[in-house]
Every structure is written in structure tokens, then in C-alpha cells.
Design an enzyme around this catalytic site. Sequence first.
Site, PDB file in Angstrom:
ATOM      1  N   GLU A 104      -8.808 -24.699  19.549  1.00 23.87           N
ATOM      2  CA  GLU A 104      -9.405 -25.449  18.449  1.00 23.87           C
ATOM      3  C   GLU A 104      -8.441 -26.378  17.743  1.00 23.87           C
ATOM      4  OE1 GLU A 104     -11.453 -23.109  15.487  1.00 23.87           O
ATOM      5  OE2 GLU A 104     -12.815 -24.751  15.089  1.00 23.87           O
TER       6      GLU A 104
ATOM      7  N   ASN B  79     -18.348 -26.434  14.692  1.00 28.45           N
ATOM      8  CA  ASN B  79     -18.494 -25.983  13.308  1.00 28.45           C
ATOM      9  C   ASN B  79     -19.501 -26.814  12.521  1.00 28.45           C
ATOM     10  OD1 ASN B  79     -16.559 -23.889  13.512  1.00 28.45           O
ATOM     11  ND2 ASN B  79     -14.936 -25.415  13.409  1.00 28.45           N
TER      12      ASN B  79
ATOM     13  N   HIS C 283     -25.867 -15.526   8.891  1.00 26.54           N
ATOM     14  CA  HIS C 283     -24.963 -16.614   9.253  1.00 26.54           C
ATOM     15  C   HIS C 283     -25.750 -17.837   9.743  1.00 26.54           C
ATOM     16  CE1 HIS C 283     -21.529 -18.731  10.888  1.00 26.54           C
ATOM     17  NE2 HIS C 283     -22.081 -18.728  12.080  1.00 26.54           N
TER      18      HIS C 283
ATOM     19  N   ARG D 114     -13.122 -28.917  19.790  1.00 19.37           N
ATOM     20  CA  ARG D 114     -13.824 -27.665  19.540  1.00 19.37           C
ATOM     21  C   ARG D 114     -14.350 -27.557  18.111  1.00 19.37           C
ATOM     22  NH1 ARG D 114     -12.274 -21.580  21.492  1.00 19.37           N
ATOM     23  NH2 ARG D 114     -13.789 -20.524  20.202  1.00 19.37           N
TER      24      ARG D 114
ATOM     25  N   HIS E  93     -20.527 -21.600   5.372  1.00 22.63           N
ATOM     26  CA  HIS E  93     -19.602 -20.550   4.915  1.00 22.63           C
ATOM     27  C   HIS E  93     -19.577 -20.480   3.399  1.00 22.63           C
ATOM     28  CE1 HIS E  93     -17.011 -20.367   8.835  1.00 22.63           C
ATOM     29  NE2 HIS E  93     -18.213 -19.856   8.972  1.00 22.63           N
TER      30      HIS E  93
ATOM     31  N   HIS F  54     -21.069 -25.471   9.440  1.00 25.06           N
ATOM     32  CA  HIS F  54     -20.407 -24.209   9.102  1.00 25.06           C
ATOM     33  C   HIS F  54     -19.598 -24.271   7.818  1.00 25.06           C
ATOM     34  CE1 HIS F  54     -21.760 -23.121  13.052  1.00 25.06           C
ATOM     35  NE2 HIS F  54     -21.183 -21.945  13.004  1.00 25.06           N
TER      36      HIS F  54
ATOM     37  N   GLU G  14     -28.034 -22.221  15.832  1.00 23.20           N
ATOM     38  CA  GLU G  14     -26.876 -22.579  16.666  1.00 23.20           C
ATOM     39  C   GLU G  14     -27.321 -23.323  17.921  1.00 23.20           C
ATOM     40  OE1 GLU G  14     -23.669 -22.104  15.861  1.00 23.20           O
ATOM     41  OE2 GLU G  14     -23.745 -20.615  14.251  1.00 23.20           O
TER      42      GLU G  14
ATOM     43  N   LYS H 235     -21.210 -25.065  25.105  1.00 24.11           N
ATOM     44  CA  LYS H 235     -20.077 -24.446  24.415  1.00 24.11           C
ATOM     45  C   LYS H 235     -18.913 -24.230  25.383  1.00 24.11           C
ATOM     46  CE  LYS H 235     -18.416 -21.134  21.180  1.00 24.11           C
ATOM     47  NZ  LYS H 235     -18.670 -20.138  20.145  1.00 24.11           N
TER      48      LYS H 235
ATOM     49  N   LYS I 175     -13.204 -16.482  20.137  1.00 23.20           N
ATOM     50  CA  LYS I 175     -12.866 -16.291  18.727  1.00 23.20           C
ATOM     51  C   LYS I 175     -13.272 -14.889  18.299  1.00 23.20           C
ATOM     52  CE  LYS I 175     -13.184 -20.856  16.620  1.00 23.20           C
ATOM     53  NZ  LYS I 175     -13.847 -21.566  15.518  1.00 23.20           N
TER      54      LYS I 175
ATOM     55  N   ARG J  37      -1.408  -4.344  21.175  1.00 22.63           N
ATOM     56  CA  ARG J  37      -1.131  -5.768  21.371  1.00 22.63           C
ATOM     57  C   ARG J  37      -1.987  -6.415  22.458  1.00 22.63           C
ATOM     58  NH1 ARG J  37       4.198  -3.813  21.123  1.00 22.63           N
ATOM     59  NH2 ARG J  37       4.946  -3.767  18.974  1.00 22.63           N
TER      60      ARG J  37
END
Lengths: 362, 362
Positions: free
Chosen positions: A233, A241, A261, A237, A248, A244, A181, A223, A139, A117
Amino acid sequence: MQTLSVDLGARSYPIQIGQGLLSKQLLPAHIKGRQVMVVSNETVAPLYLQTLLQQLDGYQVDTVILPDGEQFKDLEHVNRIFDALLEKRHNRTTTLIALGGGVVGDMTGFAAASYQRGVDFIQVPTTLLSQVDSSVGGKTGVNHPLGKNMIGAFHQPQQVLADTDVLNSLPERELSAGLAEVIKYGLIYDEAFLSWLEANMAGLRARDPEALAYAIYRSCEIKAEIVAQDERESGIRALLNLGHTFGHAIETDQGYGQWLHGEAVGAGTLMSADLSARLGWLSQADLDRVKTLLQSAGLPVVAPEAMTPERFKELMAVDKKVLDGQLRLVLLKSLGQGVVTAEFPVEKLDETLSAGAQLGQL
Amino acid sequence: MQTLSVDLGARSYPIQIGQGLLSKQLLPAHIKGRQVMVVSNETVAPLYLQTLLQQLDGYQVDTVILPDGEQFKDLEHVNRIFDALLEKRHNRTTTLIALGGGVVGDMTGFAAASYQRGVDFIQVPTTLLSQVDSSVGGKTGVNHPLGKNMIGAFHQPQQVLADTDVLNSLPERELSAGLAEVIKYGLIYDEAFLSWLEANMAGLRARDPEALAYAIYRSCEIKAEIVAQDERESGIRALLNLGHTFGHAIETDQGYGQWLHGEAVGAGTLMSADLSARLGWLSQADLDRVKTLLQSAGLPVVAPEAMTPERFKELMAVDKKVLDGQLRLVLLKSLGQGVVTAEFPVEKLDETLSAGAQLGQL
């Protein structure tokens, strides 16, 4: 060495950027226990693992070497990290160190978030992409056959160590993917940085260390500023993306690992800019600047020819940027000012999706 | 209906306890979006799923029915929840509802913690064990072949709905397993509650609704108090693991699903009490009270005969309660006062581990 602090209260951490950091004794200050699990991949480990291990004298150090590639970023391979942690009896005070690109970082971070955890982890990103993007912001996660990054956690590292020397071994294509990026930060947040990139793109591609260090520093700074405002997010934030949602869809359509990517983000960024222009927010000259900059970074700017508008929309409907069934996209109000919005006529989106190869023409 | 509030700042949530709650309209107030994924198992779904679904008119409701048993509490079966969420295109505003015992709750909670890096979930526990223990406190996760609950997250539910009526369909053995955790609360925290349990054990086993409601309420209240003091288990919360280090060793040795969790905790609790007596903290009379109470709850109090002290120690060394290689156990300073400690002579632990069947004799 420059140090940036990502300000997240009790979860704040430093990003250290500079030449030769891998061989300096910078890790021990951020390791709380006596056990360390270094996670790397088959490409990076032969180059840098031994150097890294020299910092870890006196610890119980174990290693997991994963296969290299986005196609291995799944639950099964995260489970290999759990296997190693349990076989070597790592306890809650262990620290995981991710030595590699974004895939290694995302998987190691998710393993750290989930092992018992939650345990500590440190990012040692070895690609430009991971230095400017995936190692900052907490992330973590893996892909699912039905969607990218669909399984994961927010989990902040204890430290990020970005050594610019490691970029000398980076393949040309991956350098370009990282630059996608970097360009993004200029587009959504800082027109001055965008102009700097236009002036310095040749130097960046020639791996001029000064230019790289500045690009990394400013990217991380932007960032970090954005993440500090919105760690989970729920708002601003989402600007990160840019490109993206389209990207994606390209990655999913092509199968993970075919397009890098950053390459998919590059093509997706131009689609976002194109839609912004169709909405009247960018001029034709703005759009041409974006296109020229992406191309000068060595990036593909056109999605695969076989991808129809219908295919794009099918894949985008499971993207995380969809809230309550409505497609939200990051678009550009102007160069240097991104916006997250669902307020656009669907016909305009269709025009962008149908533009195909025309997008790449100046 | 009684309502307890677990006080965790922004992550606070209510536990609602009473008869017939499943058929009242209590869920919608805690569902933020329009999508709901109900996760249940093959035993519970035929009994209660239809009743629950009647509360969810007007939502997009999908269901995942897992096989029943601790042996299915693994990453592979959590992945089935991810499959369903993605196939049915659930987005970040979805709410997962766990309808079942601790296994369903732990897996659903971990799926909710990890799906798109975190979505809402609601616990509707259908066993005594999950009503008094696993639905309170935000621990979620799955087992690994090398250790129990080794993969997981802290993720708080939006609501816990504990309907005492559902306990009428609970097998005898599972009722006893739940009582092991109820007894635990008395032993670590509240001698008066321990005395109440001694006086009311017959009523509890006869499923007297008043007695059950009080036992659930007081157990949740104690757990909520402890969790509120230490959400991430860095200190006092470890008290809740009374009997669990020994118990996990039994479960791992026997293979998950052979001994019920509460049964293993019952035997483990007596081992903890025995070691506490050997350290001079409990009298023989205290130890006999613990033994009698566990037996009157219908619990096994002796570990499997074939488990040697060496086997116990081998398995306990990967338990989460080990910090930096040192074995920490929850022991009893007195009845009603637990303590987490690594300060005990290892010979005393060996004596407890060697006592075997003698432990069960009054």
C-alpha cells in the site's frame, strides 16, 4: 468452483469460490504441519464449525470461539488466540484457520503474523464483506480506542475458501454491508462492472447464487489485480479505501459495532462521490447513479446527523491515509476511475461535510 | 567509528560502533519523516535521553518511558507505545527510536512492526547484550505468561547505533550477561574469536574500550553473516539459540526478571556443552574451557537447584525450537562449530538435566 490466483511471488495464494466448498476436502492441501487452530465466533461456529472440522481428520485440531462483533476486535481478544495456541502447545508449523467474517479474519491473521513471529493461516470467510474484501490482500489487525485498524501486519494467507452457500444464513443488513464493497470495485476500477451491478442488484439481494458468485469473483479479481501491483500500500492500493476515511470517522464516532463497517463505507462512498462532483469530476447524473445504486443495495447514505464537520475532521486526522499531516482522500475522476489525492480546496471538503441529510436526497 | 552493513537486500541497514556516537549527528540521515517517537525506560532515560534529543532538533519528538525490566516486556506495555503514537497523532512516516537494552529494543521493534502495519525504527542499544545481540537481526517481540518471545515479528531497523561509552554505566551483572552472548559467537562459529576472548576477558570486564569495541564488532559481524544467510530463521540462524532453549526454561521457571537473560543463557550454554561432551563431540578439556570462560565472565553456570529434569522438559516443550513435537537443540560439534539437531538419545539429555550442581565443578 472457480479459482483465482493472487500473484505475490513466493507469497501467492489461491482464492477458491463456489457452492458447497466447506464440505469438500480443500483445506488439507494447504496445511503444512499437523496442528490446526480454528478461530471462529459465537454466531458462526454453531452453523459451520462441525462441517469444517470434518475436513480435518488426522490433525491436532483446537478451537477458539470469540464473541461476535467489531467491538471485540482488539489486542485483548487476539491475546485469547495466543493463550489457546500456547496452552495447546502449537509450534511454528501450526496453521490457523479463520472461520467467520472480517473481524475473525483480521484478528486471526494478526495472531498468525505475530505468533512465534509468523505462522501460516487460511481464510474461510463467511460474510459477503469478508469474501470480497478483507480475506484478500493480507491486511490483518485490530482496532485501538483512538483509531481503527491501527495495530496490525501484512500477512498473506495460504488459501482463501469462499463458499457462497454460507451467505444464505447472512442477515439482510450484513449482505448490504458487503455490497458496499462490491460497488466500490465498480466505482474505482470498472464501469462495466458498475453497470452489471445496477442491472443485477435485485438478484444479488435475493441471493441468487449465480449473481453472487460472479460479484464475488469479479470483486476479488479487481482487488487481487490492485494488490498484486502494490502489496504494501504505497500507491494504487490506497484506491481500495474509497469511502473508508469518511467511514472510519463514522465508525469511531459511533463506537465500533454500532454501524457495520460496510454501512459506514456506504455513507462514506457517497461523501467521496459528492466531493468529486463538487470538484467537477462527476456530473449530477453520475452522482445520482451512485446514490441510487447504494440505496438499492439497502445501504444508509447519510452520516449520523450529530456529526459536525469539525468532528469529522478531528477523527480523519488520525486516519492512516494522512501522510505528513496532509489529508489524502480517494475520490472519483469519473465512474470507474478512482484517484488518491490531497489536491482539493478544503472549502469543498467542508461543503461535503456540511451537506448532511441533503446528500441522501435525489 | 566502525560501520558494519547487514546485507538483506532492500532491508539492509548499517550498524555503527564506536565511542561517543550518541552525541554525534548520526540519526537524522536515517529518519524519513518529520515525526519521531523515542522509547526508553526509567533507568536509561535519565542518563542518555537528553543527549539523544539534541540530535533531533526540528522534528516532532515525543517520548514513552517504560518501567525497566523483562517482566514488563508484554503486550500491555507495547500498548502504551501505541497509546502514545495515537495520542500524538503519529502517521505512517513516523520513526520509532529504541533507547535502551534488549527489552526496550524488542518492544519498540514490535510496536514499529505493528503500528499501522509497519513503520520505521532505529535501535540505540545501551547494554552490551543488546549491542551484540538483540539489536541485530530484526527479531522483535514480547513475552507471554506461557512462553518467552512467543508474540512478535521480523522487522529490520533502519540503523543500529552502538555507543561504547554507554557501557560505563552498565552494572557488573549486566556486563557479564552480555558477555554470555559474546562467548556464544565464538562457540558456534569462530574458535579464533573464542581464544581471543579467553585472552581478553579481564580487559573486557575492566571495560577496556578497545577490547569492548572489538568484541562488539566481531559479534555483530558473525551475527550479521548468519542472519544474512537466513533472515527468517529456517536453518542456520537457529545456531544463535545456543543455550537459549535451556536458558528460556530457567527464565520461565524463575519468572521473568529474576535471572537476567544472559545469565540464563550462560547456564544453558554450559548444559549444551555438557550434552555435546556426553555425545562424544567435545572432550573433557573442551568442556572445561567452556566452563572456565563462562565463569571468568562472571556468569552463573548452574541452573537453579530446584529445577528437576521433568520441569525442564515441561518448559522446553513449548520452546520455539520444537518442530512437530521433536525437541531440537543447538549443540557443539567442536569448539567453534555449532549444530542444530534433534538426533540425540533422550537418556543423554536426561543425564545433563540431572547433573545439577556437578556441572559447575571443574
